[in-house]
Design a protein around this motif. Sequence first.
Motif, mmCIF file in Angstrom:
data_model
loop_
_atom_site.group_PDB
_atom_site.id
_atom_site.type_symbol
_atom_site.label_atom_id
_atom_site.label_comp_id
_atom_site.label_asym_id
_atom_site.label_seq_id
_atom_site.Cartn_x
_atom_site.Cartn_y
_atom_site.Cartn_z
ATOM 1 N N HIS A 194 -5.759 82.235 -1.105
ATOM 2 C CA HIS A 194 -6.533 83.131 -0.230
ATOM 3 C C HIS A 194 -5.660 83.675 0.889
ATOM 4 C CE1 HIS A 194 -10.029 81.698 -2.341
ATOM 5 N NE2 HIS A 194 -9.674 80.458 -2.061
ATOM 6 N N ARG A 195 -5.846 84.936 1.194
ATOM 7 C CA ARG A 195 -5.038 85.557 2.248
ATOM 8 C C ARG A 195 -5.621 85.339 3.636
ATOM 9 N NH1 ARG A 195 -7.570 91.114 0.447
ATOM 10 N NH2 ARG A 195 -9.097 91.121 2.047
ATOM 11 N N SER A 196 -6.900 84.899 3.698
ATOM 12 C CA SER A 196 -7.556 84.679 4.984
ATOM 13 C C SER A 196 -8.763 83.778 4.786
ATOM 14 C CB SER A 196 -8.023 86.011 5.581
ATOM 15 O OG SER A 196 -9.053 86.563 4.763
ATOM 16 N N ASP B 188 -13.609 94.638 4.485
ATOM 17 C CA ASP B 188 -12.779 94.978 5.644
ATOM 18 C C ASP B 188 -13.476 95.941 6.594
ATOM 19 O OD1 ASP B 188 -10.654 93.379 4.858
ATOM 20 O OD2 ASP B 188 -9.787 94.937 3.595
ATOM 21 N N ASP B 189 -14.778 96.136 6.442
ATOM 22 C CA ASP B 189 -15.530 97.047 7.311
ATOM 23 C C ASP B 189 -15.415 96.579 8.762
ATOM 24 O OD1 ASP B 189 -17.800 98.029 8.915
ATOM 25 O OD2 ASP B 189 -18.443 98.946 7.030
ATOM 26 N N PRO B 190 -14.926 97.438 9.650
ATOM 27 C CA PRO B 190 -14.716 97.020 11.037
ATOM 28 C C PRO B 190 -16.019 96.873 11.835
ATOM 29 C CG PRO B 190 -14.167 99.332 10.789
ATOM 30 C CD PRO B 190 -14.476 98.808 9.412
ATOM 31 N N HIS B 191 -17.146 97.354 11.301
ATOM 32 C CA HIS B 191 -18.402 97.335 12.055
ATOM 33 C C HIS B 191 -19.293 96.137 11.736
ATOM 34 C CE1 HIS B 191 -17.308 101.251 13.483
ATOM 35 N NE2 HIS B 191 -17.176 101.671 12.238
ATOM 36 N N LYS C 182 -17.094 73.200 1.170
ATOM 37 C CA LYS C 182 -16.251 72.873 2.315
ATOM 38 C C LYS C 182 -14.860 73.491 2.219
ATOM 39 C CE LYS C 182 -18.797 68.660 3.219
ATOM 40 N NZ LYS C 182 -19.844 68.873 2.243
ATOM 41 N N SER C 183 -14.645 74.324 1.205
ATOM 42 C CA SER C 183 -13.315 74.918 1.055
ATOM 43 C C SER C 183 -12.901 75.761 2.262
ATOM 44 C CB SER C 183 -13.196 75.709 -0.251
ATOM 45 O OG SER C 183 -14.085 76.786 -0.284
ATOM 46 N N PRO C 184 -13.814 76.458 2.963
ATOM 47 C CA PRO C 184 -13.355 77.165 4.171
ATOM 48 C C PRO C 184 -12.819 76.210 5.245
ATOM 49 C CG PRO C 184 -15.466 78.046 3.449
ATOM 50 C CD PRO C 184 -15.209 76.807 2.633
ATOM 51 N N ILE C 185 -13.430 75.047 5.363
ATOM 52 C CA ILE C 185 -12.955 74.050 6.333
ATOM 53 C C ILE C 185 -11.590 73.521 5.896
ATOM 54 C CG2 ILE C 185 -13.431 71.782 7.342
ATOM 55 C CD1 ILE C 185 -16.464 72.530 6.901
ATOM 56 N N ALA D 241 -5.663 73.107 6.259
ATOM 57 C CA ALA D 241 -4.341 73.324 5.660
ATOM 58 C C ALA D 241 -3.529 74.330 6.466
ATOM 59 C CB ALA D 241 -4.488 73.792 4.216
ATOM 60 N N LYS D 242 -4.189 75.362 6.955
ATOM 61 C CA LYS D 242 -3.470 76.422 7.673
ATOM 62 C C LYS D 242 -3.024 75.987 9.068
ATOM 63 C CE LYS D 242 -3.591 81.275 8.851
ATOM 64 N NZ LYS D 242 -4.233 82.559 8.600
ATOM 65 N N TYR D 243 -3.883 75.257 9.767
ATOM 66 C CA TYR D 243 -3.584 74.970 11.166
ATOM 67 C C TYR D 243 -3.215 73.521 11.471
ATOM 68 C CZ TYR D 243 -5.191 79.659 11.915
ATOM 69 O OH TYR D 243 -5.317 81.014 11.863
#
Length: 121
Positions: free
Chosen positions: A13-15, A49-52, A70-73, A78-80
Motif C-alpha cells: 500500500h502506498r498510504s 484523491d478528491d480534495p473535497h 486491523k490492517s490499517p493499524i 510498520a510505517k512509524y
Amino acid sequence: MTLPLDESLLAAHRSLRDCVAAGIYRRGLKGVAADLDLSPGNLSVALSDDPHRKFSVDELERYVQATGDKSPIHYLVAKYLGDEGAARDHALAQVMEQLRDLPNLLANAGLQQPAGRRGRG
C-alpha cells in the motif's frame, strides 16, 4: 505489549488510505458503506484523491470496529514504529550479551571468582 510488525503492508500500500480502501473493496463497498452509515458513492469518493471529501479518523475507527480489519493499524505500526522496534530489539540483544559476559568480566577485574572456581580452595 507486542504488536506484530507486518512490513509487507508497506510494500502493498502506498498510504494508509490505500490500505483502508483495499480492505473496504475486498469486503464489498456496499456492505461496508452500510456499516459506516455512508452511501457507497460518498465512501468511494472519500477513498479517492478528491480534495473535497476525505475518509475521516472517526470513519477509520468505525471501519475497524465494524469489520475487525486491523490492517490499517498494522500498517501504521510498520510505517512509524518499525525502525524504533528494531532498534529496541537490537539494544536488548546487546544488553543480554553483556549480562552473559558479566561474571567473567567481574572475575577478570578481581571482583568475583569465576563460576568454575567457587567453593575450591
